[in-house]
Design an enzyme around this catalytic site. Structure first.
Site, short mmCIF file in Angstrom:
data_model
loop_
_atom_site.label_atom_id
_atom_site.label_comp_id
_atom_site.label_asym_id
_atom_site.label_seq_id
_atom_site.Cartn_x
_atom_site.Cartn_y
_atom_site.Cartn_z
N LYS A 42 1.01 -1.62 0.47
CA LYS A 42 -0.17 -0.73 0.00
C LYS A 42 1.05 1.35 0.18
CE LYS A 42 -4.41 -2.27 2.58
NZ LYS A 42 -3.82 -3.03 1.80
N ARG A 50 -6.83 -7.36 -10.29
CA ARG A 50 -7.56 -8.81 -10.24
C ARG A 50 -9.62 -8.72 -10.18
NH1 ARG A 50 -10.53 -9.71 -5.56
NH2 ARG A 50 -10.05 -8.33 -3.41
N HIS A 85 -15.04 -4.82 7.74
CA HIS A 85 -13.86 -4.80 5.68
C HIS A 85 -14.70 -5.52 5.40
CE1 HIS A 85 -12.23 -1.79 9.29
NE2 HIS A 85 -11.96 -2.90 9.98
N GLU A 132 -2.86 7.09 8.55
CA GLU A 132 -3.66 7.47 7.66
C GLU A 132 -4.26 8.42 8.32
OE1 GLU A 132 -5.86 4.79 4.99
OE2 GLU A 132 -4.11 4.89 3.44
#
Length: 652
Positions: free
Chosen positions: A117, A292, A236, A201
């Site tokens: 990430k 994907r 999530h 973040e």
């Protein structure tokens, strides 16, 4: 297409989906399966199938060496990884290429670039794509991370650099909780991905989750196929997805979709992928890229009129994309609901599907990986199917979703259908007011108060039993009710008992009395577990499964389970039927005690043995005086339902 045989390195619903696309294109298919999937639908659908190892994914679907062996053995010219398992493994992509097969997916280099990430955010910044304020510097000491958290401002989000799915992620609201959260996130990330690195973040409260479908070919063309909204999530994991997003006006849609295309070009991306964003009001921030095909790709297909799998295959074969950005548009609205085999608490469940009957009708698509009778293993992701609805407007799509969920019947394993129905009925969902904490804000994930079994469900259970025991049009012509005109059936739910008096009126018509209520029930059809009947002239459809001493009834989208602790009692005892009634195992169980012996003379009602079934002990007694001629089971033996437990020779 330049290849004639394709191997799908996956299982379940996505393998079936890809096989269907290949069948339309005339491409032969190769399935791989673990020991747990030996009888699976995806194995049955393929032209060829090869075993790859034991049930654990690490020894089968994640076993690159064995998969390469099958590629070579089968002569597969291409490999599609589906999603999950090795779909985003650059190592597997390279192994496929080294085996001489075509990889249906992005280049390994692009996969590696987007896998971490932190690196993906660097690419996003180079492409001019907004990123969430945070810290991903080289100094990841606890002291530096704590200082950066203070600079960013609480609440902050700690995220694993590798992987996804919510693992290695912690939201922290207070400085005093920060260090322990960092340590926990690192432990979880190391365990899940083999990489314990994390970054920070700014935690955006109540955002929407927006993703853009992109696809690129070998000739430099990169397109977007507009956006999907995937805000409704549980731990999530996405639960409901839709296209287009109800939150985007045309100008903002163009901005976010163009940003996704810039990012894909900067990463050198080819084939299908998804760029994910958080939307906070009018501001959007890059989240991650999934290299994907996505689970939720059908909603994009429905609104754009494309087949993403076939486009993937064309791109992998080196063909240019047969589309232009200007020619692409969307119409209508599509919503997808993921059907999981799980209990109300969200824990995965397994077992045999006694009945699997997805809804049908205009604007309804079912992407399934199972059929009635299939076994749902507990070793893999519990998603068994996807329901996709399409309509001209979102309001109409929501209504169609509600109706389809009511008609969805699954018996044998618990599912998340009750949760999906609560979401579909929610006023905020109908209004399109969805955020990533939607389930928590509306308390939809909490199990509802258990509702009592309605009398109609009990009556339909009785009608199903009566219909299943007959031959032709006469349900009393065989089984324990032959030659009888009236029977009583008993069911247990929890601590409650339900007694049904059943009188045959002719054909498949019955007068049923339960709890003081009387109804005339006519069975119109009972095939493959689906019961179509009329109750006092009103048409009713229900799913009925008879197994293991239980009757499972799906009525109006809710599943009720009724237990049959003893065989049916008869009013007009018809000789042999009544004599045998007490000697036949009403359901599978275990003999816990034998109190009689062969050759022993017994009196009517004298105990012979004790059978334990459904956690209840049930004594089996002599139906008449006589001599015990046979006791085929001893203590500790497992007894199948319907087995003869004892034979008593009547004394003259």
């Amino acid at each position: 297409m330049s290849f004639g045989k394709l191997l799908v390195a996956n299982r379940g619903e996505i393998a079936v989906r890809i096989f269907r696309a290949c069948r339309e294109l005339g491409i032969r298919t190769v399935a791989v399966y673990s020991e747990a999937d030996e009888g699976s639908m995806h194995r049955r659908m393929a032209d060829e199938a090869y075993p790859i190892g034991p049930a654990p994914a690490s020894e089968s679907y994640l076993n690159i060496e064995r998969l390469v062996e099958v590629i070579l053995e089968s002569g597969a010219e291409a490999v599609h990884p589906g999603y999950g398992f090795l779909a985003e493994s650059a190592a597997f992509a390279r192994a496929v290429r080294e085996a001489g097969a075509v990889w249906v997916g992005p280049p390994p280099e692009a996969m590696e670039a987007m896998a971490l990430k932190v690196r993906a955010k660097e690419i996003a910044r180079r492409a001019g794509v907004p990123t969430v304020p945070g810290y991903d510097g080289e100094d990841a000491s606890e002291e530096r991370l704590a200082a950066e958290a203070r600079r960013i401002g609480y609440p902050v989000l700690i995220k694993a650099s590798a992987g996804g799915g919510g693992r290695g992620m912690r939201a922290v609201a207070r400085p005093q909780d920060f260090l322990e959260a960092v340590r926990a996130a690192r432990r979880e990330a190391l365990s899940a991905f083999g990489d314990g690195s994390v970054f920070l973040e700014k935690f955006i409260e109540h955002p929407r989750h927006i993703e853009v479908q992109v696809i690129g070919d070998e000739h430099g063309k990169v397109l977007h196929l507009f956006e999907r909204e995937c805000s409704i999530q549980r731990r999530h994991q996405k639960v409901i997805e839709e296209a287009p997003s109800p939150a985007l006006e045309p100008e903002l849609r163009e901005e976010i979709c163009s940003a996704a295309v810039r990012l894909a070009r900067e990463a050198g991306y080819r084939n299908a992928g998804t760029v994910e964003f958080l939307l906070d009001g009018e501001a959007f921030y890059f989240l991650e890229m999934n290299a994907r095909l996505q689970v939720e790709h059908p909603v994009t297909e429905m609104v754009t009129g494309t087949d993403l799998v076939q486009l993937q295959l064309a791109v992998a074969a080196g063909e240019p994309l047969p589309l232009s950005q200007e020619a692409l548009s969307f119409r209508g609205h599509a919503i997808e609901a993921r059907i999981y085999a799980e209990g109300e608490g969200g824990l995965p469940a397994g077992g045999r599907l006694l009945l699997f009957a997805p809804p049908e009708g205009p604007g309804i698509r079912n992407d399934v990986g199972v059929e009635s009778g299939d076994q749902v293993p507990v070793h893999y992701d519990p998603m068994i199917s996807k329901l996709i609805v399409f309509a001209p407007t979102r309001r109409m799509a929501v209504r169609r979703l509600r109706r389809a969920l009511e008609d969805y019947t699954v018996l044998g394993v618990p599912t998340n259908l009750p949760l999906l129905r609560r979401i579909a009925e929610n006023a905020a969902f109908e209004a399109g007011e969805t955020t990533t904490d939607f389930l928590e804000r509306h308390r939809l994930a909490e199990p509802p108060v258990e509702i009592p079994v309605p009398e109609e469900a009990v009556m339909l259970a009785a009608a199903g039993e009566l219909a299943s025991c007959g031959r032709g049009d006469d349900p009393f012509a065989a089984g324990p009710w032959r030659h009888l005109g009236s029977v009583r059936l008993r069911y247990r739910t929890g601590d409650s008992w339900h007694r049904v008096e059943a009188e045959r009126l002719g054909g498949r018509r019955f007068r049923l009395v339960q709890g003081g209520e009387e109804a005339e029930v006519e069975v119109l059809a009972f095939r493959n577990g689906e019961l179509h009947a009329t109750v006092d002239g009103r048409p009713v459809r229900a799913g009925i499964a008879l197994e293991d001493g239980a009757v499972r009834v799906s009525l109006g989208g809710t599943v009720y389970e009724l237990f049959r602790p003893r065989p049916p009692e008869v009013d007009e005892a018809g000789g042999a039927a009544a004599e045998a009634a007490g000697l036949v195992a009403p359901m599978p169980g275990t003999v816990v005690k034998v109190v009689a012996e062969e050759g022993q003379r017994v009196e009517e009602g004298q105990p012979l043995l004790v059978l334990e079934a459904m956690k209840m002990e049930q004594p089996v007694t002599a139906p008449h005086a006589g001599v015990v001629r046979s006791l085929p089971y001893k203590e500790g033996d497992l007894v199948p339902g319907g087995a003869v437990l004892a034979e008593i020779e009547r004394e003259d």
